[in-house]
Structure formats: structure tokens, C-alpha cells
Design a protein around this motif. Sequence first.
Motif, short mmCIF file in Angstrom:
data_model
loop_
_atom_site.label_atom_id
_atom_site.label_comp_id
_atom_site.label_asym_id
_atom_site.label_seq_id
_atom_site.Cartn_x
_atom_site.Cartn_y
_atom_site.Cartn_z
N HIS A 104 -12.91 25.40 11.20
CA HIS A 104 -12.66 26.05 9.91
C HIS A 104 -12.66 27.57 10.04
CE1 HIS A 104 -12.91 22.15 8.05
NE2 HIS A 104 -14.13 21.97 8.46
N ASP A 106 -10.63 29.79 9.36
CA ASP A 106 -10.11 30.56 8.24
C ASP A 106 -11.16 30.83 7.18
OD1 ASP A 106 -10.11 27.80 7.79
OD2 ASP A 106 -8.46 27.88 6.37
N ARG A 117 -9.89 34.37 13.71
CA ARG A 117 -8.90 34.57 12.64
C ARG A 117 -7.84 35.59 13.07
NH1 ARG A 117 -13.55 33.67 9.40
NH2 ARG A 117 -14.17 35.86 9.44
N GLU A 120 -5.53 33.91 15.55
CA GLU A 120 -4.62 32.97 14.87
C GLU A 120 -3.49 33.74 14.17
OE1 GLU A 120 -6.64 30.22 12.33
OE2 GLU A 120 -7.82 29.34 13.95
N ALA A 121 -3.81 34.89 13.61
CA ALA A 121 -2.78 35.71 12.95
C ALA A 121 -1.77 36.24 13.97
CB ALA A 121 -3.43 36.85 12.18
N ARG A 134 -9.25 23.84 16.41
CA ARG A 134 -10.44 24.52 15.88
C ARG A 134 -11.67 23.69 16.25
NH1 ARG A 134 -8.28 26.35 9.87
NH2 ARG A 134 -7.20 28.27 10.54
N THR A 189 -2.68 22.32 12.88
CA THR A 189 -4.06 22.80 13.03
C THR A 189 -4.98 21.60 12.97
OG1 THR A 189 -3.57 24.94 12.00
CG2 THR A 189 -5.88 24.22 11.99
#
Length: 284
Positions: A104, A106, A117, A120-121, A134, A189
Motif C-alpha cells: 500500500h 500509495d 511513491r 512508482e511515479a 508492493r 499493481t
Amino acid sequence: MTIAVTGATGQLGRLVIESLKRKSTGEPIVALVRSPEKASALGVEARAFDYAQPETLAPALAGIDTLLLISSSEVGQREAQHRNVIEAAKQAGIKRIVYASLLHADLSPISLGEEHRATEALLASSGIATTLLRNGWYTENYTASIPAALENGAFVGSAGEGRLSLATRADYAEAAAVVLTSGGHEGKTYELAGDDAVTLADLAAEISRQTGRDIPYRDLPQAEYAAILKQVGLPEGFAEGLAAWDVDASNGALFDDGHQLSKLIGRPTTPLADAVRAQLAVQG
């Protein structure tokens, strides 16, 4: 299709390589490591690969189709180092990146989540097909403390009654190998965690059951737990982090009941009892 694994001599990376070899259909596997001479036991091609030396990365990725990006071990430098890898992957024409992220990521309050995060971006804007794995907490993060618990007569932490959906590194490694060697995972994901959520009191009870000793769980304030970790020799930043992550776990940060991990690997995740037994066997 050639598959490459970063950090392949690390605790997770080694297990991924082993799992890939078991699933192998003859396709090449490449271990990307800082010191190739230390990777000879892996039994696959090894190439020099240092996240912090961007000029060396693209040549090392030549001919690679799918890349498993395992997080850098240097917390605080991960975003920059992962950016180096992603840029090199674009230059080398990598077709797909599978990234080992955080459960999790995010939404996670765990401080490690920030760099995940950010990575991932970077992947989302890279133009490369991506799969996010994840990963939840490794059971070994806690079973590694069993020797200290036996020595001191108690298992200590700051996770309160938080339920932790733990799975072993081997479970996560097998999931990575499945995704790397099969289709249909692009753009997905996966929130990966153990089937059975346990508390640290459950872990202490299992240690007690298997050793025949009374090893209670002692829940400590965050600062007190961090102080103990520093007393046993952990660096200050890491000790503070571990204690803080336990507090996050007490608030549900490491709980997940989606069973996506067991679905991916086609079997239940490793039970806590088996993980404790394995640690006790290592101790002799």
C-alpha cells in the motif's frame, strides 16, 4: 526473453534467482550486482551494476528484455538511484520493469513509503511497461530477533496488538519469479502480504511453544524500544526507523487480507510456525 535482477546477491535477490532457475525454460537470466565476483554461486551470468554510477548502467542492461528492480539498500538515496536505473532502462530499450515496492505504498504511513511513491511515479512517467509488486513485511524481519528474545527471556517491540500480514522472503521471491516469467502483468499493481495476520504476541507464543520456554511479548513505548535497539548496536537512524515502523504496524500499516500473494504463487504463504522453526533450526 532475457530477465535481469538487480541486487541479485541480496537476501531477496538470491531467492528470486533461485526461483527463476526452477521455472527456467532455457531463457537467459542475468544477475546485476555491484561485485560480479561475489555472484559466482548464483550460477547465472553476472554483470557489474551500481545504482550510484549511472554511466555504467545502460551498458549493463544491453540485451535485457525484462528487469526486476529491487530497491536500493541505501534509504534516503533510493529515489535518485532508482531514477538512474529507470533512465538507463529507457536508453537500453528495456521492455518491462517489475518493481519491488512497499505494501500500500500509495497510502502507507511508513516512512519508507515516500521513496517508493517517488519511484512508482518515475516508472509511471517512463513510458516503460511496469508491474508493481508492493511487498509487505518479511517474516524474517521479526524471526531474526528470536535469538535475542531467547537470551533475554522476552520478545520486545512497539507494535502493540497490530496485526501483521507477514510472509517469508521466499514467498515474495516466488511471486516475483511468476510475474517475470508469465504474461498479463503489465500495468498491474499487486498488494502482496501473508495469508494469516498475526500479532507480535502470537509470535512470542509460537516461540514459547516450539522452545518449551515462556517467552512473553513486551510492548514498549517507541523511544524505549529504539533505545534498546541502539544499545545492541544498530545505527541510530535504523533503530529509530524500526521502532517507528512498529508503531505504524500497531495502527494497521502492515495488514492486508487480499490474499494476492498466495493467488500469484498458487499456494498458501508460509505459516508463522514454519518460519519460526526454520530460524530455530539455523540457531541449532
